[in-house]
Design an enzyme around this catalytic site. Structure first.
Site, short mmCIF file in Angstrom:
data_model
loop_
_atom_site.label_atom_id
_atom_site.label_comp_id
_atom_site.label_asym_id
_atom_site.label_seq_id
_atom_site.Cartn_x
_atom_site.Cartn_y
_atom_site.Cartn_z
CG HIS A 72 -1.72 -1.21 1.31
ND1 HIS A 72 -2.74 -1.38 0.66
CD2 HIS A 72 -1.62 -1.96 2.54
CE1 HIS A 72 -3.18 -2.57 1.02
NE2 HIS A 72 -2.56 -3.02 2.07
CG HIS A 97 3.06 5.74 6.17
ND1 HIS A 97 2.63 5.75 7.44
CD2 HIS A 97 2.03 6.29 5.31
CE1 HIS A 97 1.54 6.30 7.59
NE2 HIS A 97 1.07 6.76 6.45
CG HIS A 145 -0.26 8.91 1.92
ND1 HIS A 145 -1.07 7.78 1.86
CD2 HIS A 145 0.15 8.94 3.30
CE1 HIS A 145 -1.32 7.32 2.95
NE2 HIS A 145 -0.59 8.07 3.95
CD GLU A 150 -3.44 9.97 2.82
OE1 GLU A 150 -3.38 9.84 4.19
OE2 GLU A 150 -4.18 9.12 2.30
CG HIS A 199 0.97 10.55 6.92
ND1 HIS A 199 -0.17 10.06 6.26
CD2 HIS A 199 0.83 11.69 6.90
CE1 HIS A 199 -0.99 10.93 5.86
NE2 HIS A 199 -0.38 11.92 6.07
CB THR A 243 -5.73 8.46 5.49
OG1 THR A 243 -4.46 7.89 5.43
CG2 THR A 243 -5.51 9.54 6.27
N1 LIG Z 1 -2.37 7.45 6.64
S1 LIG Z 1 -2.29 6.63 8.02
O1 LIG Z 1 -3.45 6.71 8.51
O2 LIG Z 1 -1.29 7.23 8.89
C1 LIG Z 1 -1.62 4.97 7.86
C2 LIG Z 1 -1.62 4.42 6.43
F1 LIG Z 1 -1.72 5.43 5.46
C3 LIG Z 1 -0.93 3.30 6.23
F2 LIG Z 1 -0.70 2.89 5.01
C4 LIG Z 1 -0.76 2.60 7.22
S2 LIG Z 1 0.20 0.98 7.03
O3 LIG Z 1 1.25 1.21 6.13
O4 LIG Z 1 0.21 0.28 8.15
C5 LIG Z 1 -0.97 -0.07 5.86
C6 LIG Z 1 -2.53 0.04 6.36
O5 LIG Z 1 -2.53 -0.56 7.71
C7 LIG Z 1 -1.08 2.83 8.53
N2 LIG Z 1 -0.68 1.90 9.57
C8 LIG Z 1 -1.21 2.14 10.88
C9 LIG Z 1 -2.63 1.73 10.90
C10 LIG Z 1 -2.74 0.22 10.81
C11 LIG Z 1 -2.07 -0.51 11.47
C12 LIG Z 1 -0.70 0.02 11.95
C13 LIG Z 1 0.12 -0.92 12.83
C14 LIG Z 1 1.20 -0.36 13.33
C15 LIG Z 1 1.80 0.74 12.82
C16 LIG Z 1 0.82 1.56 12.14
C17 LIG Z 1 -0.44 1.04 11.87
C18 LIG Z 1 -1.35 4.15 8.75
F3 LIG Z 1 -1.69 4.68 10.10
ZN LIG Z 2 -0.58 7.94 6.02
#
Ligand SMILES: NS(=O)(=O)c1c(F)c(F)c(S(=O)(=O)CCO)c(N[C@H]2CCCc3ccccc32)c1F
Ligand SMILES: [Zn+2]
Length: 263
Positions: free
Chosen positions: A66, A91, A93, A104, A117, A198
């Site tokens: 992703h 990570h 976007h 975003e 982020h 998100t």
């Molecule tokens: N935009 S955002 O909301 O910040 C955001 C993302 F866009 C995003 F892609 C991820 S991901 O890469 O983990 C793929 C999707 O789960 C996260 N992960 C978070 C939430 C899900 C589980 C998890 C577990 C441990 C650490 C972080 C996270 C994410 F928070």
């Molecule tokens: Zn993010």
């Protein structure tokens, strides 16, 4: 496996079917426009502890299909939020090579080129990010808007590894460096609101801090981000480019975004 995507039948319009919170309240990202902004003098500059990671330590950079995410160290945390929040991962976007408008959050309806982020969890109340991520006070995410400008040697410390994480589930070690270098100079100027993840599961568990000032990376660095990675595994006969991995802005009614600066 998390079966969702940013395009096609599993795209964001379909997310609420499998992930009900995605159709719920307090969803992110949002557009920052003047009639929802309110100055708040209590918003202090954030303090970053342990962000200056020695080059003898290592981060892990992973393509998770992703986004490209880098696990941070549990010795990194932020103060001056309602609780102490410990770093989990960062990570990005982004858009695509023909349309570098992949942020975003938007400002007065304008997308920036990309968005970084840095995800933290409330380590005062929860043992880890998994326990925290579905709690209203569980997560704090810092967002840095990226725009085109001069070459950025700090972002290059991550970007130079993209060729080793081209495909889903590939990972590479990144020598430690000062993550503070990825943030804008003015840590005292930011947007603050209660929102959500998100991506699915879209839990309304995020205290968002979006820095006012964008950080510049070069056109070539942005093109590398937009063209380096695939959502699919290296042996997939139908490779899918990892592009446009940003969620559309969400409705934001009867709510305010607090700002730490005067326009
Ligand atoms: N935009 S955002 O909301 O910040 C955001 C993302 F866009 C995003 F892609 C991820 S991901 O890469 O983990 C793929 C999707 O789960 C996260 N992960 C978070 C939430 C899900 C589980 C998890 C577990 C441990 C650490 C972080 C996270 C994410 F928070
Ligand atoms: Zn993010």
């Amino acid at each position: 496996g998390s079966k969702w995507s940013y395009i096609g039948p599993d795209g964001e319009k379909a997310w609420p079917k499998k992930y009900p919170f995605c159709g719920g309240v307090f969803q992110s990202p949002i557009d920052f426009h003047k009639d929802i902004l309110q100055y708040d003098s209590n918003l202090l500059p954030l303090e970053f502890i342990g962000y200056n990671v020695s080059s003898t330590d290592q981060f892990t950079l992973i393509n998770n299909g992703h986004s490209v995410k880098m696990y941070l160290l549990p010795t990194m945390y932020i103060r001056n939020l309602p609780f102490e929040y410990t770093a989990s991962q960062l990570h990005l976007h982004w858009g695509n090579r023909n349309k570098s408008e992949g942020s975003e959050h938007t400002v007065s309806g304008k997308h920036f080129a990309a968005e970084l982020h840095i995800v933290h969890f409330n380590s005062e109340k929860y043992p880890d990010v998994t326990a925290a991520m579905d709690k209203a006070d569980g997560l704090a995410v810092l967002a840095i808007l990226l725009e085109i400008g001069p070459f950025n040697p700090s972002y290059e410390k991550i970007f130079r590894h993209f060729r080793n994480v081209k495909y889903k589930d590939q990972m590479v070690r990144v020598p430690g460096f000062n993550i503070r270098e990825l943030l804008p100079d003015r840590l005292d100027e930011y947007y603050r609101y209660e929102g959500s993840l998100t991506t699915p599961p879209c839990y309304p568990s995020v205290l968002w801090t979006v820095f006012r000032h964008p950080v510049k990376i070069s056109h070539e660095q942005l093109l590398a981000l937009e063209t380096a990675m695939y959502c699919t595994e290296s042996d997939d006969p139908e490779p899918l480019e990892m592009v446009d991995n940003f969620r559309k802005v969400q409705e934001f009614h009867e709510r305010l975004v607090f700002i730490s600066f005067h326009e």
